[in-house]
Write a protein that holds these residues in place. Structure first.
Motif: not given
Length: 481
Positions: A226-240, A255-260
């Protein structure tokens, strides 16, 4: 089954105490899956083996029948089918043939005349099952019933019929029956055993999946998905937020490191993409640009606003910037339309390059089309400026083709990807000649010749330009053919 459920649930109940790794947990599930696959393959093999055994039994008994027919027919030429001599020969032959036959599935062999009378025969009463499941204990009764049975459909008997021809006429028939009972019974027994093992393995896997995998894999992986899906939609503030020490926990932290990292990359990308063209940025991402320098054939386009200094003196700095931004917006879109690389803005001038840093088909024609559309866009811009009560703009465009050196220039902390060479300077000189000739678009001979048959152009007298010993031939391009 109860013991199995306890064993399957045990890893889950003690997961937090033992800290069992995800690898071990998945290994247990993998063993169950392998068991299921093995049982399924074995089941399929049993079915295949049954068909193979059936075909082998049928082929063997057909061979026996052909050999018998080959031995019987010559004797019929010497003896009448109902004679005692032929009957004796036939009984001895059938007895010897069946005794030496290696087939356990030979149900019966019989020779009958045209009136369906049994001349001689041998039958295994246990294997000979007639339609509707009827059997006979007595061999003679069995042989008589065989002679009068036309169809064996619905039974486990396959019968071969061989006519016994003598002098062109049929004296009787040889009947050979193959029983599939043994093959069927063995296959059914093995099939039940394997199906039982398969069902047990499936049940064990289902229990394991429900009790164990849902807790240790499915739920946390769903959170990460779900967090990755949020990233796919452009939301880079969602961490697990998963506080685990196994591989799933490592995955969540990664994943959290990748999002940052993606946040930082997007910020850099946004900043960097404002300074270079999309083509350069894409090639830079792919690592396909030789930043250390390379020699390439390039088409360079220079454009310049006429009397810009005089015009800008009539405007405030804010108005000058607004005018240039409006002008550049129109021109840059056209350059990008033909995949040009905007190398730099020099005040009011634009330097665009084609065939650098990537190879392009027809780069000369691309540059000329760009220049013609820039002039058309300028007419539309001037109409808008006139409607607003503002002065109009005039530009000159010069295009040249030749070898350049392309690469990074500057300091390691401030580099610029650009092209240098004599032909770049010549392109700028050609643009300056538009002031002398009064024509807005001039191209060199090296640019004109590759696409001359697609242009409406006029050759101008050779002109002497700075930096060139020989006069340069220029062409004034007015449109495409």
């Amino acid at each position: 089954m109860v013991a199995l459920i306890v064993l399957m649930a045990a890893p889950v109940m003690h997961e937090h105490k033992t800290g069992m790794s995800l690898r071990l947990k998945l290994t247990i599930g993998l063993i169950l899956i392998i068991g299921i696959i093995f049982a399924a393959l074995n089941t399929a093999n049993i079915v295949s083996q049954r068909l193979r055994q059936r075909d082998e039994a049928l082929r063997h008994n057909e061979t026996v029948a052909r050999l018998l027919a080959g031995a019987i027919i010559p004797e019929l030429a010497n003896y009448e089918i109902h004679s005692e001599q032929f009957g004796r020969y036939l009984r001895n032959l059938l007895k010897a043939s069946i005794a030496t036959s290696k087939s356990r599935d030979l149900a019966f062999v019989a020779v009958i005349d045209n009136e369906l009378k049994v001349i001689a025969g041998k039958a295994n009463t246990k294997l000979t099952v007639f339609p509707h499941g009827k059997t006979y204990q007595d061999e003679s009764q069995t042989l008589v019933a065989i002679a009068h049975t036309n169809s064996w459909s619905g039974t486990d008997i396959r019968m071969h019929r061989f006519p016994l021809k003598v002098a062109g006429s049929i004296a009787g028939k040889l009947l050979v029956g193959t029983s599939l009972l043994r093959i069927k019974d063995e296959a059914t027994r093995n099939l039940f055993i394997n199906l039982g093992a398969l069902i047990l393995a499936l049940a064990a896997l289902m229990i394991y999946a429900i009790i164990a995998l849902n807790h240790m894999v499915i739920t946390p992986v769903t959170h990460i998905a779900n967090a990755m899906r949020a990233v796919q939609e452009g939301n880079l503030s969602h961490e697990v937020a998963l506080h685990r020490k196994d591989e799933i926990g490592v995955l969540a932290n990664t994943y959290n490191f990748m999002v940052r990292g993606l946040k930082e990359r997007e910020q850099l990308k946004d900043a960097f993409s404002r300074y270079v063209s999309p083509q350069v940025y894409k090639r830079f991402q792919e690592g396909a640009i030789n930043l250390r320098g390379e020699t390439r054939k390039a088409v360079v386009l220079f454009s310049d606003i006429r009397s810009f200094t005089t015009l800008s003196e009539q405007l405030t700095p804010v108005e000058v910037v607004a005018m240039l931004n409006e002008y550049f917006t129109e021109m840059v879109e056209i350059i990008f339309k033909y995949d040009g690389f905007i190398n730099k803005f020099i005040g009011d001038a634009i330097m665009a390059i084609y065939n650098v840093p990537i190879d392009q088909p027809d780069p000369e024609l691309r540059a000329i089309k760009t220049g013609l559309e820039m002039l058309e866009a300028l007419d539309r811009l001037n109409q808008r400026r006139q409607d607003r009560g503002q002065f109009t703009l005039k530009i000159g465009i010069g295009i040249n083709t030749g070898p350049v050196v392309a690469g990074n220039l500057g300091h390691e902390r401030r580099l610029e990807y650009t092209v240098i060479g004599d032909m770049v300077n010549l392109a700028q000189r050609i643009e300056s000649q538009t002031k002398v000739t009064g024509t807005p678009l001039l191209v060199s001979q090296s640019t004109f010749m590759p696409c001359y048959n697609q242009l409406v152009a006029q050759e101008l007298p050779p002109v002497k330009v700075k930096g060139k010993k020989e006069p340069v031939v220029l062409y004034s391009v007015s449109s495409l053919l």
